[in-house]
Design a protein around this motif. Sequence first.
Motif, PDB file in Angstrom:
ATOM      1  N   GLU A 142       0.835  -1.200   0.000  1.00  0.00           N
ATOM      2  CA  GLU A 142       0.000   0.000   0.000  1.00  0.00           C
ATOM      3  C   GLU A 142       0.872   1.254   0.000  1.00  0.00           C
ATOM      4  OE1 GLU A 142      -3.098   2.344   2.986  1.00  0.00           O
ATOM      5  OE2 GLU A 142      -2.569   0.254   3.402  1.00  0.00           O
ATOM      6  N   THR A 143       0.612   2.154  -0.930  1.00  0.00           N
ATOM      7  CA  THR A 143       1.405   3.384  -1.141  1.00  0.00           C
ATOM      8  C   THR A 143       2.902   3.091  -0.978  1.00  0.00           C
ATOM      9  OG1 THR A 143       1.030   4.101   1.174  1.00  0.00           O
ATOM     10  CG2 THR A 143      -0.449   4.967  -0.504  1.00  0.00           C
ATOM     11  N   PRO A 144       3.435   2.158  -1.774  1.00  0.00           N
ATOM     12  CA  PRO A 144       4.812   1.710  -1.577  1.00  0.00           C
ATOM     13  C   PRO A 144       5.819   2.567  -2.334  1.00  0.00           C
ATOM     14  CG  PRO A 144       3.830   0.438  -3.333  1.00  0.00           C
ATOM     15  CD  PRO A 144       2.767   1.424  -2.860  1.00  0.00           C
ATOM     16  N   PHE A 145       7.074   2.474  -1.920  1.00  0.00           N
ATOM     17  CA  PHE A 145       8.179   3.006  -2.724  1.00  0.00           C
ATOM     18  C   PHE A 145       9.163   1.872  -2.952  1.00  0.00           C
ATOM     19  CE2 PHE A 145       8.929   4.256   1.723  1.00  0.00           C
ATOM     20  CZ  PHE A 145      10.159   3.680   1.983  1.00  0.00           C
ATOM     21  N   SER A 146       9.997   2.014  -3.975  1.00  0.00           N
ATOM     22  CA  SER A 146      10.861   0.904  -4.381  1.00  0.00           C
ATOM     23  C   SER A 146      12.097   0.768  -3.512  1.00  0.00           C
ATOM     24  CB  SER A 146      11.274   1.058  -5.850  1.00  0.00           C
ATOM     25  OG  SER A 146      11.979   2.273  -6.043  1.00  0.00           O
ATOM     26  N   GLY A 147      12.492   1.839  -2.803  1.00  0.00           N
ATOM     27  CA  GLY A 147      13.663   1.766  -1.940  1.00  0.00           C
ATOM     28  C   GLY A 147      14.053   3.161  -1.468  1.00  0.00           C
ATOM     29  N   ILE A 148      14.848   3.224  -0.406  1.00  0.00           N
ATOM     30  CA  ILE A 148      15.287   4.515   0.132  1.00  0.00           C
ATOM     31  C   ILE A 148      16.113   5.275  -0.902  1.00  0.00           C
ATOM     32  CG2 ILE A 148      16.669   5.649   1.921  1.00  0.00           C
ATOM     33  CD1 ILE A 148      14.149   4.501   3.065  1.00  0.00           C
ATOM     34  N   LYS A 149      16.975   4.569  -1.624  1.00  0.00           N
ATOM     35  CA  LYS A 149      17.798   5.224  -2.647  1.00  0.00           C
ATOM     36  C   LYS A 149      16.919   5.908  -3.689  1.00  0.00           C
ATOM     37  CE  LYS A 149      21.019   4.234  -6.439  1.00  0.00           C
ATOM     38  NZ  LYS A 149      21.794   3.184  -7.146  1.00  0.00           N
ATOM     39  N   SER A 150      15.923   5.207  -4.160  1.00  0.00           N
ATOM     40  CA  SER A 150      15.034   5.760  -5.175  1.00  0.00           C
ATOM     41  C   SER A 150      14.278   6.981  -4.643  1.00  0.00           C
ATOM     42  CB  SER A 150      14.049   4.684  -5.641  1.00  0.00           C
ATOM     43  OG  SER A 150      13.212   5.179  -6.652  1.00  0.00           O
ATOM     44  N   MET A 151      13.888   6.922  -3.370  1.00  0.00           N
ATOM     45  CA  MET A 151      13.173   8.059  -2.781  1.00  0.00           C
ATOM     46  C   MET A 151      14.080   9.272  -2.661  1.00  0.00           C
ATOM     47  SD  MET A 151       9.941   7.677  -2.150  1.00  0.00           S
ATOM     48  CE  MET A 151       9.571   8.811  -0.797  1.00  0.00           C
ATOM     49  N   LEU A 152      15.348   9.079  -2.316  1.00  0.00           N
ATOM     50  CA  LEU A 152      16.277  10.204  -2.224  1.00  0.00           C
ATOM     51  C   LEU A 152      16.416  10.904  -3.573  1.00  0.00           C
ATOM     52  CD1 LEU A 152      19.182   8.843   0.026  1.00  0.00           C
ATOM     53  CD2 LEU A 152      17.672  10.775   0.531  1.00  0.00           C
ATOM     54  N   ILE A 153      16.530  10.111  -4.624  1.00  0.00           N
ATOM     55  CA  ILE A 153      16.691  10.693  -5.959  1.00  0.00           C
ATOM     56  C   ILE A 153      15.412  11.389  -6.405  1.00  0.00           C
ATOM     57  CG2 ILE A 153      17.077  10.121  -8.392  1.00  0.00           C
ATOM     58  CD1 ILE A 153      18.945   7.885  -7.413  1.00  0.00           C
ATOM     59  N   ALA A 154      14.256  10.767  -6.085  1.00  0.00           N
ATOM     60  CA  ALA A 154      12.979  11.348  -6.491  1.00  0.00           C
ATOM     61  C   ALA A 154      12.673  12.636  -5.735  1.00  0.00           C
ATOM     62  CB  ALA A 154      11.861  10.336  -6.269  1.00  0.00           C
ATOM     63  N   LEU A 155      13.001  12.660  -4.437  1.00  0.00           N
ATOM     64  CA  LEU A 155      12.689  13.838  -3.620  1.00  0.00           C
ATOM     65  C   LEU A 155      13.682  14.978  -3.810  1.00  0.00           C
ATOM     66  CD1 LEU A 155      11.638  12.056  -0.301  1.00  0.00           C
ATOM     67  CD2 LEU A 155      10.139  13.141  -1.977  1.00  0.00           C
ATOM     68  N   TYR A 156      14.920  14.618  -4.215  1.00  0.00           N
ATOM     69  CA  TYR A 156      15.964  15.636  -4.402  1.00  0.00           C
ATOM     70  C   TYR A 156      16.595  15.470  -5.787  1.00  0.00           C
ATOM     71  CZ  TYR A 156      15.369  15.824   0.647  1.00  0.00           C
ATOM     72  OH  TYR A 156      14.837  15.920   1.907  1.00  0.00           O
ATOM     73  N   PRO A 157      15.853  15.834  -6.847  1.00  0.00           N
ATOM     74  CA  PRO A 157      16.360  15.618  -8.209  1.00  0.00           C
ATOM     75  C   PRO A 157      17.498  16.564  -8.602  1.00  0.00           C
ATOM     76  CG  PRO A 157      14.273  16.809  -8.265  1.00  0.00           C
ATOM     77  CD  PRO A 157      14.502  16.415  -6.829  1.00  0.00           C
ATOM     78  N   GLN A 158      17.650  17.662  -7.856  1.00  0.00           N
ATOM     79  CA  GLN A 158      18.696  18.626  -8.200  1.00  0.00           C
ATOM     80  C   GLN A 158      20.081  18.010  -7.934  1.00  0.00           C
ATOM     81  OE1 GLN A 158      16.338  19.058  -5.934  1.00  0.00           O
ATOM     82  NE2 GLN A 158      15.028  20.789  -6.461  1.00  0.00           N
ATOM     83  N   LYS A 159      20.880  17.936  -8.946  1.00  0.00           N
ATOM     84  CA  LYS A 159      22.179  17.279  -8.810  1.00  0.00           C
ATOM     85  C   LYS A 159      23.144  18.050  -7.909  1.00  0.00           C
ATOM     86  CE  LYS A 159      22.004  14.762 -13.169  1.00  0.00           C
ATOM     87  NZ  LYS A 159      22.678  14.464 -14.457  1.00  0.00           N
ATOM     88  N   TRP A 160      22.872  19.315  -7.674  1.00  0.00           N
ATOM     89  CA  TRP A 160      23.765  20.087  -6.825  1.00  0.00           C
ATOM     90  C   TRP A 160      23.480  19.885  -5.337  1.00  0.00           C
ATOM     91  CZ3 TRP A 160      21.040  23.604  -3.884  1.00  0.00           C
ATOM     92  CH2 TRP A 160      19.770  23.954  -4.357  1.00  0.00           C
ATOM     93  N   LEU A 161      22.343  19.241  -5.010  1.00  0.00           N
ATOM     94  CA  LEU A 161      22.042  18.940  -3.605  1.00  0.00           C
ATOM     95  C   LEU A 161      22.762  17.662  -3.191  1.00  0.00           C
ATOM     96  CD1 LEU A 161      18.221  19.756  -3.386  1.00  0.00           C
ATOM     97  CD2 LEU A 161      20.093  21.005  -2.311  1.00  0.00           C
ATOM     98  N   PRO A 162      23.246  17.567  -1.946  1.00  0.00           N
ATOM     99  CA  PRO A 162      24.032  16.404  -1.534  1.00  0.00           C
ATOM    100  C   PRO A 162      23.215  15.174  -1.189  1.00  0.00           C
ATOM    101  CG  PRO A 162      23.859  17.954   0.282  1.00  0.00           C
ATOM    102  CD  PRO A 162      23.208  18.615  -0.908  1.00  0.00           C
ATOM    103  N   TYR A 163      21.903  15.338  -0.932  1.00  0.00           N
ATOM    104  CA  TYR A 163      21.123  14.243  -0.357  1.00  0.00           C
ATOM    105  C   TYR A 163      21.053  13.015  -1.265  1.00  0.00           C
ATOM    106  CZ  TYR A 163      19.718  18.165   2.538  1.00  0.00           C
ATOM    107  OH  TYR A 163      19.734  19.263   3.364  1.00  0.00           O
ATOM    108  N   ARG A 164      20.932  13.227  -2.575  1.00  0.00           N
ATOM    109  CA  ARG A 164      20.796  12.106  -3.494  1.00  0.00           C
ATOM    110  C   ARG A 164      22.062  11.255  -3.553  1.00  0.00           C
ATOM    111  NH1 ARG A 164      18.960  13.463  -8.591  1.00  0.00           N
ATOM    112  NH2 ARG A 164      20.288  11.979  -9.674  1.00  0.00           N
ATOM    113  N   TYR A 165      23.166  11.774  -3.036  1.00  0.00           N
ATOM    114  CA  TYR A 165      24.428  11.031  -3.073  1.00  0.00           C
ATOM    115  C   TYR A 165      24.742  10.318  -1.746  1.00  0.00           C
ATOM    116  CZ  TYR A 165      24.887  14.147  -7.070  1.00  0.00           C
ATOM    117  OH  TYR A 165      24.661  14.834  -8.235  1.00  0.00           O
TER     118      TYR A 165
END
Length: 311
Positions: free
Chosen positions: A194-217
């Motif tokens: 129910e209301t799933p996401f594929s993984g924490i890594k995928s959520m980081l990239i989806a929530l912080y798409p800006q490449k200059w932000l550190p969170y996606r890395y």
Amino acid sequence: MMTVIFQDKIIYMPYMPPFARSEKMEDYTSVCKPVEWEHKHIKSLDGTKIALCVGNIPNPLLEVTMTGRKKHVVICYFQGNGSALPPRLPLLSNTLKAINAQNASPGGETTYTLVALSYRGYWTSSGRASQRGIEQDAQALLQWISGTFSAPSSDLDLILWGQSIGAGVAATAAATYLKDKASPDPPVTGLVLETPFSGIKSMLIALYPQKWLPYRYLWPFLWNHWDSIAALRSIAAGSQKPQVLILPATRDEVVPPGEADKLERVSREVGLPTLRKDIIGALHTEATTRREGQDAVARFVSNVSNGKNLR
């Protein structure tokens, strides 16, 4: 650095809303009738005390009218990352009532029990939440169910249902339980995401798409992953292939819509019987507070427990 160090406190929020850990089950059970709930404690695999809520609709006539072998379906519920179990009991009760209504035909000999797990650090459970610890809690739950509800006169089936991060817990629990077992007993016959996401890594990239932000890395430094894609692949590699229901909310303000698409695609690719039901207009926490969501879960559980394949 602080995000990595304090990731457990960021990901798991047993303290929200305030006073969540002091909730009383009795404050909610009066509106749950005819579902009756019990508050139990068991030991996790590492000895941590964890809490459960066990609910069912008593049916004294079943034992009298039963003529053949009985089936017992236990639905294991894994919550999202905030709050406690008691406020969820009315929702879970409505879903359990809908399941029983789906199976109210004369001569029906299937009983349904819903067991909800309070992760370590949540509500009245001891310890602190982490993926490693919660994985142990989930396996302890499945072992407890097997030891408590298995009986020579009945067939016991498990259906795992998780919401939000709980969907990752459910998928990972199923993968661990089924891994390297030629004939798991009791079997896992269904998996509700129910209301799933594929993984924490995928959520980081989806929530912080800006490449200059550190969170996606940051994902290589995480010890919480909840990789549902890897879990689905592991499940499909086993001898037992549970049916899968994916239940996204179309107005989900937390999980991007592409997450459900990924899970559906992988689930079908690896050969798991898969059904998707979008709950139109629902927000992240509303998928099964709405009648159509409850009915979708009820139909899925009913069909799985009665041996109907989604294909």
